[in-house]
Design an enzyme around this catalytic site. Sequence first.
Site, PDB file in Angstrom:
ATOM      1  N   GLY A 111       0.796  -1.224   0.000  1.00 19.13           N
ATOM      2  CA  GLY A 111       0.000   0.000   0.000  1.00 19.13           C
ATOM      3  C   GLY A 111       0.822   1.264   0.000  1.00 19.13           C
ATOM      4  N   LYS A 201      11.116  -1.463  -7.916  1.00 15.31           N
ATOM      5  CA  LYS A 201      12.368  -1.221  -8.635  1.00 15.31           C
ATOM      6  C   LYS A 201      13.540  -1.341  -7.670  1.00 15.31           C
ATOM      7  CE  LYS A 201      10.112   2.075 -11.766  1.00 15.31           C
ATOM      8  NZ  LYS A 201      10.060   3.489 -12.231  1.00 15.31           N
ATOM      9  N   ALA A 235       3.693   8.980  -8.538  1.00 14.84           N
ATOM     10  CA  ALA A 235       2.377   8.517  -8.103  1.00 14.84           C
ATOM     11  C   ALA A 235       1.363   9.651  -8.050  1.00 14.84           C
ATOM     12  CB  ALA A 235       2.506   7.850  -6.736  1.00 14.84           C
ATOM     13  N   LYS A 286      18.680   3.636 -11.619  1.00 15.38           N
ATOM     14  CA  LYS A 286      18.374   5.073 -11.723  1.00 15.38           C
ATOM     15  C   LYS A 286      18.129   5.665 -10.336  1.00 15.38           C
ATOM     16  CE  LYS A 286      13.700   4.883 -11.009  1.00 15.38           C
ATOM     17  NZ  LYS A 286      12.832   5.753 -10.211  1.00 15.38           N
ATOM     18  N   ARG A 350      11.978  10.775  -4.052  1.00 16.78           N
ATOM     19  CA  ARG A 350      12.452  10.593  -2.678  1.00 16.78           C
ATOM     20  C   ARG A 350      13.924  10.189  -2.648  1.00 16.78           C
ATOM     21  NH1 ARG A 350       8.243   6.820  -3.370  1.00 16.78           N
ATOM     22  NH2 ARG A 350       8.872   4.658  -3.658  1.00 16.78           N
TER      23      ARG A 350
END
Length: 423
Positions: A111, A201, A235, A286, A350
């Site tokens: 979530g 990822k 997102a 990345k 982030r």
Amino acid sequence: MEALLEPVFVFKLNPSFTSKNPYTVHFPNLPKIPSKPLVVATCCAGTPSPSPLLPQDSDQNSLQLSPDRTRDRRKVVRIAWEKLVRWSRSWRSKAKTDVLERTKKVVVLGGGSFGTAMAAHVANRKAQMEVSMLVRDPAVCRKYFPEHKLPENVTATSDAKTALLGADYCLHAVPVQFSTSFLEGIAEHVDPGLPFISLSKGLELNTLRMMSQIIPQALKNPRQPFIALSGPSFALELMNKLPTAMVVASKDKKLAHAVQQLLSCSHLRISTSRDVTGVEIAGALKNVLAIAAGIVEGMNLGNNSMAALVAQGCSEIRWLATKMGGKPATITGLSGTGDIMLTCFVNLSRNKRVGVRLGSGEELEDILSSMNQVAEGVSTAGAVIALAQKYNVKMPVLTAVARIMDSELTPKKAVLELMSLPQ
């Protein structure tokens, strides 16, 4: 013959600089001019003589295209665009929708912010579809998107059996480092034919495994259908239904096209690829490069160094991906360069924010303890050195990030070392 090898220079001076108009200056100690000089240079100190290739009118408007040529250019552009639109409409008219029609239930594992955004996106594709989120906290949407409300057909549960029962597709959004233990805990409820679409990822730190290896091994089913979803996508922008483009990669071409049908809509464009390795490696590394970009910004090193660092990082990712079997074209596409640009240059990332704070002098432990989301690049950085050694690839920028994560190198020292590397 000697005269043929030596140039002869004859200069004409502009009349505005002499009382005689014009006169010729001969350089001394030069051989006599042959009857047919081979090289003659004429220079004028004033305004150059008119060129037959340029318009003679001094007015700058004379350099503009004539009305006829402007109309022709616009016509060419209009025809090209109309052809593109016709091709697009023809393709859309033939596009299949049977996958969306057949899909009754989709389960989302995890979530986090991106898992929540994808759950909302899939639910909006068809109101009759059930989207079940397997999470620890049912109030997940309010945590990441307080200004948004999830569609009515999204439900949240902490019961794995209930969430997975009857699912047609599974979106896996659990962070990479926790995926093995999580999947092993729910394996008994997973149908062996359930396609797993990985949103995660990164690389598992101790084993260097990608999600395409983690999922089938954790579920003890080497034939578990797998698809990797990657590309430049925040997102929040997905929740706001802003135009986005991503890639689904699977060795099963039909499965990739099925997922493309499931996810594609007016604001989300999905491309397909069979290069699972290239897509996963680019998506994992990345995040490490984004930390490096953040360090550069946090240290106020300027735009030149930022561009140089990202360019070098892109090369390092391409070198490793191709050694591992990935395709160079994948690294220059959406899941490579596209995702790298978004993550390295935009402060919503982030991983980049971690780098900015490191470059500003904060300690990694303090940074991580203050975050409510996982920065995959921090743990993935530790796998970079091992991969570089395994495949014999020099990756100075990404290795420097790993050493900074291990507190073996300061950002300032890393910059000095990188600038001192052989050219």
